[in-house]
Enzyme design. Structure first.
Site, short mmCIF file in Angstrom:
data_model
loop_
_atom_site.label_atom_id
_atom_site.label_comp_id
_atom_site.label_asym_id
_atom_site.label_seq_id
_atom_site.Cartn_x
_atom_site.Cartn_y
_atom_site.Cartn_z
N GLU A 51 36.89 -53.95 101.51
CA GLU A 51 37.24 -55.26 102.07
C GLU A 51 38.22 -55.95 101.10
OE1 GLU A 51 33.94 -58.07 102.35
OE2 GLU A 51 34.98 -59.23 103.89
N LYS A 74 36.36 -59.44 111.42
CA LYS A 74 34.99 -59.79 111.00
C LYS A 74 34.41 -60.80 111.98
CE LYS A 74 32.76 -60.88 106.54
NZ LYS A 74 33.09 -61.08 105.12
N CYS A 131 31.41 -56.15 106.10
CA CYS A 131 30.56 -56.86 105.13
C CYS A 131 29.41 -57.64 105.77
CB CYS A 131 31.44 -57.75 104.25
SG CYS A 131 30.62 -58.14 102.68
N1 LIG Z 1 30.85 -61.04 101.47
C1 LIG Z 1 30.21 -60.94 102.63
O1 LIG Z 1 30.80 -61.01 103.67
C2 LIG Z 1 28.75 -60.72 102.70
C3 LIG Z 1 27.92 -60.77 101.49
O2 LIG Z 1 28.35 -60.81 100.35
C4 LIG Z 1 26.47 -60.78 101.74
O3 LIG Z 1 26.07 -60.71 102.92
O4 LIG Z 1 25.70 -60.87 100.79
#
Ligand SMILES: NC(=O)CC(=O)C(=O)O
Length: 294
Positions: A51, A123, A166
């Site tokens: 990401e 996302k 994520c």
């Molecule tokens: N960074 C994200 O999108 C998610 C994350 O860090 C987490 O769910 O913990």
């Protein structure tokens, strides 16, 4: 439920590296990591990037690194690298600028080995959290959410995938949709951090693997002590029985793994949860109101 689509055996590589505030340097770095990954023996057939690999992971910075897709330089570069190296790439994520609606999105683009774009995931669940004494982050300060689940097939490697980014992993529905549409692999470019990573990263990877009996690919940025947001690292591959097959540390690293169709088939045949689901009981669960969030 459709039959799982996965070639007998698939070689994948997860490229864990961190971005700096220098976008040009980040693009040089992704090029070098891809060149290194494809020189491995056996050569991977699919690469997964982290990401936010060409920008810092910072809500006030996304606009400075955002690009149009497919015209932007990062998408053009990944397309060229996929074509030149004859390799499929799940392109982590970049901040996308959509000139039609003026919005910014956290977007992953997928390329086949001819360099063609075959999927794009924005996302869906934005990372808006506040952990007292821990971390506060509000992606929705600058990003808009995507509005669809993403499932795609790469015919050259005979494999179907689900893709999410994520924080999306905390919501099991996207993986279930992919699995029920025949995906045998769920890929998550993701940047958990040093607060939420140790608590949750592996648990979610294992959970999404065993609740759908599919492989899970988690590709994180490496930790960057001189950066702001500290990514957890620990990119990993989890098999359909919830075993962590390979796991990176928190520094820059490439991990390689072979995925086998027979492991998915065995898992799903011996414990056939996908055909035992009782949608007659819970098909309208998404319509049930939340009585209280607290
Ligand atoms: N960074 C994200 O999108 C998610 C994350 O860090 C987490 O769910 O913990």
């Amino acid at each position: 439920m459709s039959a799982v689509t996965l070639s007998k055996s698939l070689q994948v590589a997860l490229l864990q590296f961190h971005a700096s505030s220098d976008k040009a340097a980040n693009l040089i770095k992704v090029t070098e990591f891809i060149k290194k990954a494809v020189s491995n023996n056996p050569k991977p057939q699919l690469l997964v990037l982290p990401e936010c690999f060409q920008s810092p992971y910072a809500v006030d910075q996304f606009k400075n690194y955002a690009e149009k897709i497919p015209d932007g330089e990062t998408t053009q570069l990944l397309s060229k690298l996929a074509r030149e190296n004859k390799i499929s790439i799940i392109g982590g994520s970049i901040p996308e600028f959509d000139e039609l609606d003026g919005g910014l999105y956290n977007t992953s683009v997928v390329f086949n080995s001819f360099g063609e774009i075959i999927a794009k995931h924005r996302k869906v669940h934005l990372f808006d959290i506040s952990i007292p004494g821990g971390i506060t982050f509000k992606e929705s300060d600058s990003l808009r959410p995507g509005n669809k689940a993403t499932v795609f097939e790469i015919p050259e490697i005979e494999s179907k995938f689900g893709l999410a980014i994520c924080y999306d992993i905390r919501f099991p529905e996207l993986a279930m949709i992919a699995s029920r549409r025949g995906a045998g692999i769920m890929a998550y470019p993701g940047a958990f951090n040093t607060i939420t990573g140790p608590k949750f990263w592996t648990k979610f990877a294992v959970a999404r693997a065993i609740d759908n009996q599919n492989y899970v690919l988690m590709c994180s940025p490496a930790r960057n002590p001189s950066g702001g947001y500290q990514s957890y690292g620990h990119s990993m591959v989890v098999d359909p029985n919830g075993n962590v097959l390979i796991e990176a540390g928190h520094d820059e690293e490439i991990i390689y793994c072979e995925l086998k169709k027979e492991i998915i088939e065995e898992a799903r045949k011996s414990i056939p949860i996908s055909i035992q689901r009782r949608f007659d009981i819970y098909d309208d669960v998404s319509k049930d109101p939340i009585v209280s969030a607290l």
